[in-house]
Motif scaffolding. Structure first.
Motif, PDB file in Angstrom:
ATOM      1  N   ARG A   1      43.596  41.080  38.884  1.00  0.00           N
ATOM      2  CA  ARG A   1      44.149  39.872  39.465  1.00  0.00           C
ATOM      3  C   ARG A   1      45.598  39.659  39.050  1.00  0.00           C
ATOM      4  O   ARG A   1      46.074  40.229  38.072  1.00  0.00           O
TER       5      ARG A   1
ATOM      6  N   ALA B   1      44.596  32.140  40.239  1.00  0.00           N
ATOM      7  CA  ALA B   1      44.861  33.429  40.881  1.00  0.00           C
ATOM      8  C   ALA B   1      45.816  33.284  42.056  1.00  0.00           C
ATOM      9  O   ALA B   1      45.924  32.220  42.678  1.00  0.00           O
TER      10      ALA B   1
ATOM     11  N   ARG C   1      45.739  46.733  40.266  1.00  0.00           N
ATOM     12  CA  ARG C   1      45.495  45.441  40.903  1.00  0.00           C
ATOM     13  C   ARG C   1      46.197  45.338  42.250  1.00  0.00           C
ATOM     14  O   ARG C   1      46.399  44.239  42.759  1.00  0.00           O
TER      15      ARG C   1
END
Length: 495
Positions: A132, A176, A102
């Motif tokens: 994420r 996020a 990520r």
């Protein structure tokens, strides 16, 4: 995978010119890809000192173009974004291929710093993950990176946190975020393990040569005409840096929480802030990671785990060193260097201006007493520094249940320091023992407010941890004993 737009030339990350040292190693080491955009990006936090380190123009870098770049929504001209491949041991077990699942490396600046976006979307190495990061963990990493730097602990840095209302599923649905991380290099022990496990000696050698020539050039001279050559010298240099790093951790009471080999920096930096914690009550066996069911990464085991990880690195480098005695000799300095560096740092915390042979025994008695009474670690050291400055040890004594043993130690300490320059000792201690560390409950307060769209508390906490030795009298409650509920904060690998 959605590709971000390319930012207009000269508008994104103002003041930076790019280079791509790691990318020149070739496609065996990474995959080129763009970050995946996030909707409605907004600033959460920024580090001005990291911006100055990079040479970013301020306040121009506060603009929307930079926000989009640091969220992964725009790729500045001149960058070559990539995710690197590596392998590693996780919780003592070989995990095989891992990689940047990520994190996407934007590139390297001309002044020698890599900028990496953590939480920027899926990569070929995401291993069923979503690529994420959530706001909660991103704030923790941002704050702790800067806190460790202010404490003098070698670490990666954090330039910014940006947020988005996009949903991310962890234990619950969260929003996020993206952390822009900064370091001279993000190469890990696991990069070497990967190519060694594949039996690709050419790739292993090229990686080692890159690291030596770029970050450890002295190893060419040190390793000349000696068994193992520059590669054994590299292992020895990494061994020493890792020993120094662990001495820092143990002295400040920092628990990393997940010391897998893929989370160990080849430059001896603290890297990958996941389930970390600064000690509240001093408990040598404290486990900060609730995913660590066996206690492998308990606080008092960290130095031994670091050596174990170095042994894994040694196995990976062995095909290049090609000498078992030279490989083992390169690891040997850890056994003396870690305790020596730890004692050096603890002497500073104790304000011992001139070393003596019995300092280790004095320290051992103190640590046993702190553990016996579960004394708050940061508060003890700050009160001891203030006691030396004021000549009043009453507030230190009040921290202990076993007053008799505490009095005996304080008497020994006073006798040890009676001939010292007390003002000089106090000054050293007040600049070594922080008043403010990033306690879990303090970070949680900033996170809870941020989750409601209020970033004011984050800015307050950031100001404290960037100047941790200052008094900040109006904010002294952030240095007080943790509330009872803090003991129930659970930090796991998803944090």
């Amino acid at each position: 995978m959605n590709a971000p737009i390319t930012a207009p030339a000269g508008t994104a990350l103002p003041g930076l010119a790019w280079d791509h040292g790691f990318a020149r190693l070739g496609p065996r080491y990474y995959t080129h890809l763009h970050p995946t955009p996030l909707p409605a990006a907004h600033w959460v936090g920024r580090s001005e000192s990291t911006a100055r380190l990079l040479g970013l123009d301020s306040p121009a870098w506060h603009g929307d173009d930079t926000l989009q770049v640091l969220t992964g929504n725009a790729v500045p001209e001149g960058t070559e974004p990539l995710a690197s491949v590596y392998s590693g041991h996780q919780f003592g077990v070989w995990a095989g291929q891992l990689g940047d699942g990520r994190a996407i490396l934007l590139g390297e600046t001309r002044n020698g710093f890599e900028i990496q976006l953590k939480g920027a979307g899926r990569t070929p190495y995401s291993r069923m993950g979503d690529g994420r990061a959530v706001l909660r963990s991103s704030i923790r990493e941002f704050l702790c990176s800067e806190a460790m730097h202010a404490l003098g602990v070698p670490t990666t840095r954090a330039l910014s946190v940006t947020g988005s209302p996009a949903s991310v599923r962890r234990e619950t649905i969260e929003t996020a975020a993206v952390v822009a991380r900064v370091a001279p290099s993000f190469v890990r022990f696991g990069h070497f393990e990967h190519f060694a496990a594949q039996g690709d000696e050419d790739a292993l050698r090229a990686l080692a040569d890159y690291v030596i020539d770029r970050y450890y050039p002295q190893c060419r001279e040190v390793g000349a005409d000696t068994p193992g050559g520059a590669y054994a010298a590299l292992l020895a240099a990494v061994t020493e840096r890792t020993a120094d790093l662990l001495a820092h951790w143990q002295a400040v009471g920092f628990c990393h929480g997940v010391m897998n080999t893929d989370n160990m920096s080849i430059l001896g930096l603290t890297i990958d802030y996941g389930p970390f914690q600064f000690l509240d009550a001093f408990d040598p066996g404290h486990i900060c990671n609730h995913s660590d069911h066996q206690g492998r990464y308990a606080f008092n085991r960290q130095p031994q785990v670091a050596y174990w990880n170095l042994y894994c690195l040694a196995q990976a480098l062995y095909p290049l060193i090609d000498s078992e005695p030279a490989t083992l000799a390169a690891l040997e300095p850890y056994k003396a260097r870690f305790p020596a560096q730890f004692l050096l740092r603890m002497r500073e915390k104790l304000g011992l201006l001139q070393p003596r042979e019995d300092d280790g025994a004095l320290l051992d008695r103190l640590l046993a007493l702190l553990a016996q009474d579960k004394v708050d670690y940061p508060i003890f050291w700050r009160r001891l520094a203030q006691a030396v400055a004021a000549g009043d040890f009453g507030p230190v004594r009040d921290l202990f249940l076993d007053r008799k043993t505490a009095d005996a130690w304080l008497l020994s300490y006073s006798e040890r320091t009676i001939e010292q320059n007390q003002a000089q000792a106090a000054d050293l201690m007040l600049n070594t023992n922080p008043k403010y560390v990033l306690r879990n409950h303090v970070a949680q307060g900033a996170i809870a407010a941020a989750q409601q769209g209020d970033f004011g508390e984050l800015q307050v906490v950031q100001g404290l941890i960037e100047a941790p030795f200052d008094e900040h009298p109006l904010l002294a409650h952030h240095a007080d004993f943790p509330p009872d509920w803090a003991a129930h904060i659970e930090i796991s690998c998803s944090s």
